[in-house]
Design a protein around this motif. Structure first.
Motif, PDB file in Angstrom:
ATOM      1  N   VAL A 281       0.835  -1.205   0.000  1.00 10.73           N
ATOM      2  CA  VAL A 281       0.000   0.000   0.000  1.00 10.73           C
ATOM      3  C   VAL A 281       0.871   1.257   0.000  1.00 10.73           C
ATOM      4  CG1 VAL A 281      -1.674   1.354   1.325  1.00 10.73           C
ATOM      5  CG2 VAL A 281      -1.962  -1.121   1.116  1.00 10.73           C
ATOM      6  N   VAL A 282       1.927   1.243   0.817  1.00 10.52           N
ATOM      7  CA  VAL A 282       2.836   2.401   0.896  1.00 10.52           C
ATOM      8  C   VAL A 282       3.479   2.683  -0.461  1.00 10.52           C
ATOM      9  CG1 VAL A 282       4.987   3.245   1.916  1.00 10.52           C
ATOM     10  CG2 VAL A 282       3.282   2.113   3.361  1.00 10.52           C
ATOM     11  N   VAL A 283       3.911   1.620  -1.137  1.00 17.00           N
ATOM     12  CA  VAL A 283       4.536   1.776  -2.460  1.00 17.00           C
ATOM     13  C   VAL A 283       3.533   2.344  -3.462  1.00 17.00           C
ATOM     14  CG1 VAL A 283       5.493   0.516  -4.433  1.00 17.00           C
ATOM     15  CG2 VAL A 283       6.284  -0.003  -2.121  1.00 17.00           C
ATOM     16  N   LEU A 284       2.325   1.821  -3.450  1.00 11.28           N
ATOM     17  CA  LEU A 284       1.308   2.324  -4.376  1.00 11.28           C
ATOM     18  C   LEU A 284       0.983   3.793  -4.119  1.00 11.28           C
ATOM     19  CD1 LEU A 284      -1.257  -0.648  -4.579  1.00 11.28           C
ATOM     20  CD2 LEU A 284       0.364   0.071  -6.324  1.00 11.28           C
ATOM     21  N   HIS A 285       1.048   4.203  -2.852  1.00  6.72           N
ATOM     22  CA  HIS A 285       0.721   5.591  -2.520  1.00  6.72           C
ATOM     23  C   HIS A 285       1.882   6.539  -2.792  1.00  6.72           C
ATOM     24  CE1 HIS A 285      -1.067   9.013  -0.539  1.00  6.72           C
ATOM     25  NE2 HIS A 285      -0.058   9.083   0.322  1.00  6.72           N
ATOM     26  N   TRP A 286       3.057   6.223  -2.246  1.00  7.82           N
ATOM     27  CA  TRP A 286       4.174   7.161  -2.305  1.00  7.82           C
ATOM     28  C   TRP A 286       4.960   7.102  -3.610  1.00  7.82           C
ATOM     29  CZ3 TRP A 286       4.253  11.025   0.900  1.00  7.82           C
ATOM     30  CH2 TRP A 286       3.657  10.895   2.161  1.00  7.82           C
ATOM     31  N   ILE A 287       5.007   5.955  -4.251  1.00  3.83           N
ATOM     32  CA  ILE A 287       5.793   5.824  -5.486  1.00  3.83           C
ATOM     33  C   ILE A 287       4.910   5.902  -6.730  1.00  3.83           C
ATOM     34  CG2 ILE A 287       7.324   4.305  -6.802  1.00  3.83           C
ATOM     35  CD1 ILE A 287       8.458   3.298  -4.185  1.00  3.83           C
TER      36      ILE A 287
ATOM     37  N   GLY B 232      -9.092   3.305  -7.766  1.00  6.36           N
ATOM     38  CA  GLY B 232      -9.255   2.212  -8.721  1.00  6.36           C
ATOM     39  C   GLY B 232      -9.138   0.861  -8.048  1.00  6.36           C
ATOM     40  N   PRO B 233      -9.376  -0.215  -8.788  1.00  9.05           N
ATOM     41  CA  PRO B 233      -9.387  -1.556  -8.192  1.00  9.05           C
ATOM     42  C   PRO B 233      -8.062  -1.999  -7.595  1.00  9.05           C
ATOM     43  CG  PRO B 233      -9.503  -1.666 -10.607  1.00  9.05           C
ATOM     44  CD  PRO B 233      -9.712  -0.248 -10.225  1.00  9.05           C
ATOM     45  N   ILE B 234      -6.938  -1.571  -8.143  1.00  9.15           N
ATOM     46  CA  ILE B 234      -5.645  -2.020  -7.626  1.00  9.15           C
ATOM     47  C   ILE B 234      -5.410  -1.471  -6.220  1.00  9.15           C
ATOM     48  CG2 ILE B 234      -3.142  -1.862  -7.930  1.00  9.15           C
ATOM     49  CD1 ILE B 234      -3.576  -1.955 -10.934  1.00  9.15           C
ATOM     50  N   MET B 235      -5.617  -0.176  -6.028  1.00  5.51           N
ATOM     51  CA  MET B 235      -5.423   0.425  -4.700  1.00  5.51           C
ATOM     52  C   MET B 235      -6.493  -0.054  -3.731  1.00  5.51           C
ATOM     53  SD  MET B 235      -3.366   2.222  -2.986  1.00  5.51           S
ATOM     54  CE  MET B 235      -3.080   3.432  -1.691  1.00  5.51           C
ATOM     55  N   ASN B 236      -7.726  -0.164  -4.190  1.00  3.50           N
ATOM     56  CA  ASN B 236      -8.793  -0.658  -3.320  1.00  3.50           C
ATOM     57  C   ASN B 236      -8.488  -2.067  -2.818  1.00  3.50           C
ATOM     58  OD1 ASN B 236     -10.099   1.721  -3.851  1.00  3.50           O
ATOM     59  ND2 ASN B 236     -11.786   0.826  -4.999  1.00  3.50           N
ATOM     60  N   ALA B 237      -8.004  -2.920  -3.722  1.00  2.00           N
ATOM     61  CA  ALA B 237      -7.666  -4.292  -3.350  1.00  2.00           C
ATOM     62  C   ALA B 237      -6.493  -4.322  -2.383  1.00  2.00           C
ATOM     63  CB  ALA B 237      -7.341  -5.113  -4.601  1.00  2.00           C
ATOM     64  N   ALA B 238      -5.500  -3.447  -2.613  1.00  2.00           N
ATOM     65  CA  ALA B 238      -4.318  -3.406  -1.754  1.00  2.00           C
ATOM     66  C   ALA B 238      -4.677  -2.967  -0.334  1.00  2.00           C
ATOM     67  CB  ALA B 238      -3.268  -2.466  -2.349  1.00  2.00           C
ATOM     68  N   VAL B 239      -5.519  -1.946  -0.210  1.00  2.00           N
ATOM     69  CA  VAL B 239      -5.936  -1.460   1.111  1.00  2.00           C
ATOM     70  C   VAL B 239      -6.778  -2.529   1.813  1.00  2.00           C
ATOM     71  CG1 VAL B 239      -7.382   0.237   2.296  1.00  2.00           C
ATOM     72  CG2 VAL B 239      -5.785   0.973   0.524  1.00  2.00           C
ATOM     73  N   THR B 240      -7.652  -3.192   1.064  1.00  2.00           N
ATOM     74  CA  THR B 240      -8.448  -4.272   1.647  1.00  2.00           C
ATOM     75  C   THR B 240      -7.547  -5.368   2.181  1.00  2.00           C
ATOM     76  OG1 THR B 240     -10.249  -3.818   0.082  1.00  2.00           O
ATOM     77  CG2 THR B 240     -10.282  -5.951   1.205  1.00  2.00           C
ATOM     78  N   LEU B 241      -6.564  -5.764   1.409  1.00  2.00           N
ATOM     79  CA  LEU B 241      -5.622  -6.805   1.826  1.00  2.00           C
ATOM     80  C   LEU B 241      -4.865  -6.393   3.080  1.00  2.00           C
ATOM     81  CD1 LEU B 241      -4.056  -9.459   1.323  1.00  2.00           C
ATOM     82  CD2 LEU B 241      -2.540  -8.162  -0.198  1.00  2.00           C
ATOM     83  N   ALA B 242      -4.360  -5.159   3.111  1.00  2.00           N
ATOM     84  CA  ALA B 242      -3.580  -4.697   4.266  1.00  2.00           C
ATOM     85  C   ALA B 242      -4.438  -4.666   5.532  1.00  2.00           C
ATOM     86  CB  ALA B 242      -3.008  -3.302   3.982  1.00  2.00           C
ATOM     87  N   CYS B 243      -5.659  -4.158   5.427  1.00  2.00           N
ATOM     88  CA  CYS B 243      -6.541  -4.087   6.601  1.00  2.00           C
ATOM     89  C   CYS B 243      -6.927  -5.477   7.087  1.00  2.00           C
ATOM     90  CB  CYS B 243      -7.796  -3.275   6.268  1.00  2.00           C
ATOM     91  SG  CYS B 243      -7.507  -1.517   6.008  1.00  2.00           S
ATOM     92  N   VAL B 244      -7.254  -6.363   6.148  1.00  2.00           N
ATOM     93  CA  VAL B 244      -7.704  -7.704   6.517  1.00  2.00           C
ATOM     94  C   VAL B 244      -6.585  -8.505   7.164  1.00  2.00           C
ATOM     95  CG1 VAL B 244      -8.421  -9.929   5.579  1.00  2.00           C
ATOM     96  CG2 VAL B 244      -9.602  -7.854   4.871  1.00  2.00           C
ATOM     97  N   THR B 245      -5.387  -8.500   6.563  1.00  2.00           N
ATOM     98  CA  THR B 245      -4.293  -9.302   7.111  1.00  2.00           C
ATOM     99  C   THR B 245      -3.832  -8.769   8.467  1.00  2.00           C
ATOM    100  OG1 THR B 245      -2.730  -8.014   5.758  1.00  2.00           O
ATOM    101  CG2 THR B 245      -3.422 -10.151   4.902  1.00  2.00           C
TER     102      THR B 245
END
Length: 300
Positions: free
Chosen positions: A50-56, A188-201
């Motif tokens: 998630v951090v990479v998708l946001h900051w990079i 979009g779906p990539i960031m939404n999926a990444a945030v969902t994964l981070a919160c769930v895990t």
């Protein structure tokens, strides 16, 4: 080719790798410990993603909401218990039968998707999914003489019932994850999926840590001692989950999980080419039916 297709194939490959690693760990850590490593060693990588998708990459953070929280918790708990059932199968003599029956998940996911999300699939896709499931069932009885009696015995066996239950709960978790991801107002779906994964895990890790502290603190010690092999499970698990979550954000769960049956084809290819294990005619027919189901799903 639609993006969800290669992402799903990658998810199936990584899931196959993770399952093999978890089977190796099950004898050392027990069912709960071997299940925990998938989340405990995976959540830091999910957060880093998630951090990479946001900051990079520059994706904005989506706005969280209570609908997201509800589906994330439901999906997280369902995945924990489905994973524990699957890992428990590894301790049974004929765990392959139960694992194969857990691959009936596409049919169950289609039902849950229709009931919970109102998703509909085409008649051709239904046929393709059923063909794939028949292939899975053939593989599950391939080592016994093919008859109605043996088929019924395989269906009613303890391992088959546990496998079907595991598939059902995985189906619930998949639909819940899609619901959670779609509820986010994000870029979009990539960031939404990444945030969902981070919160769930992260939630799953906290939940299982509390559970192990309550039941048996020694399990945590064993998990820490086996950090090398456990970390591999976590890495394979979180990468696979990232692919699953992204694919399910792009496409209906039933389609994604049906294509994910290709995992069994990977399993038999590795068995034959890497380990030189014999594959009988019924298993070959089962694999061909799975492939036919997948091709039908992609072209109908």
């Amino acid at each position: 080719m639609e993006l969800w297709i290669p992402i799903t194939i990658a998810a199936a490959f990584l899931q196959n790798l993770r399952s093999a690693l978890q089977k190796h760990l099950q004898g050392k850590l027990g069912t709960r410990g071997a299940s925990f490593v998938r989340f405990g060693y995976g959540f830091p990588l999910a957060i880093l993603y998630v951090v990479v998708l946001h900051w990079i990459v520059g994706f904005a953070f989506p706005v969280l909401n209570w609908t997201f929280a509800f589906w994330a918790v439901i999906g997280g708990l369902a995945q924990i218990f489905a994973t524990m059932l699957l890992v428990y199968l590894f301790s049974l003599r004929n765990f392959a039968v139960g694992t194969a029956y857990s691959k009936t998940e596409p049919v169950q996911a289609a039902i849950f998707g229709f009931v919970l999300l109102g998703e509909r699939i085409t008649f051709g896709a239904v046929i393709a999914i059923v063909v794939g499931v028949i292939g899975v069932m053939l593989i599950s009885v391939a080592r016994a003489p093919l008859s109605w009696r043996n088929t019924f015995a395989a269906l009613s066996s303890r391992t088959a019932l546990i496998g079907i239950a595991s598939g059902a709960i995985f189906g619930v978790s998949a639909v819940a994850y899609r619901s959670a991801s779609l509820s986010l107002d994000g870029p979009g779906p990539i960031m939404n999926a990444a945030v969902t994964l981070a919160c769930v895990t992260t939630f799953q890790t906290a939940f299982m840590l509390v559970w192990m502290l309550w039941k048996d603190k020694n399990e945590i010690v064993q998990v820490l001692r086996s950090w090398r092999s456990s970390a591999l499970v976590g890495i394979a698990g979180v990468l696979g989950s990232a692919c699953w979550f992204t694919a399910m954000s792009l496409q209906q769960v039933a389609y994604v999980r049906a294509l994910g049956q290709i995992e069994l084809v990977f399993t038999f290819m590795a068995s034959y080419f890497l380990f030189h294990e014999r594959v009988n005619r019924t298993e070959v027919v089962g694999c061909l039916l799975i492939v036919c189901g997948i091709l039908g799903l992609l072209f109908w």
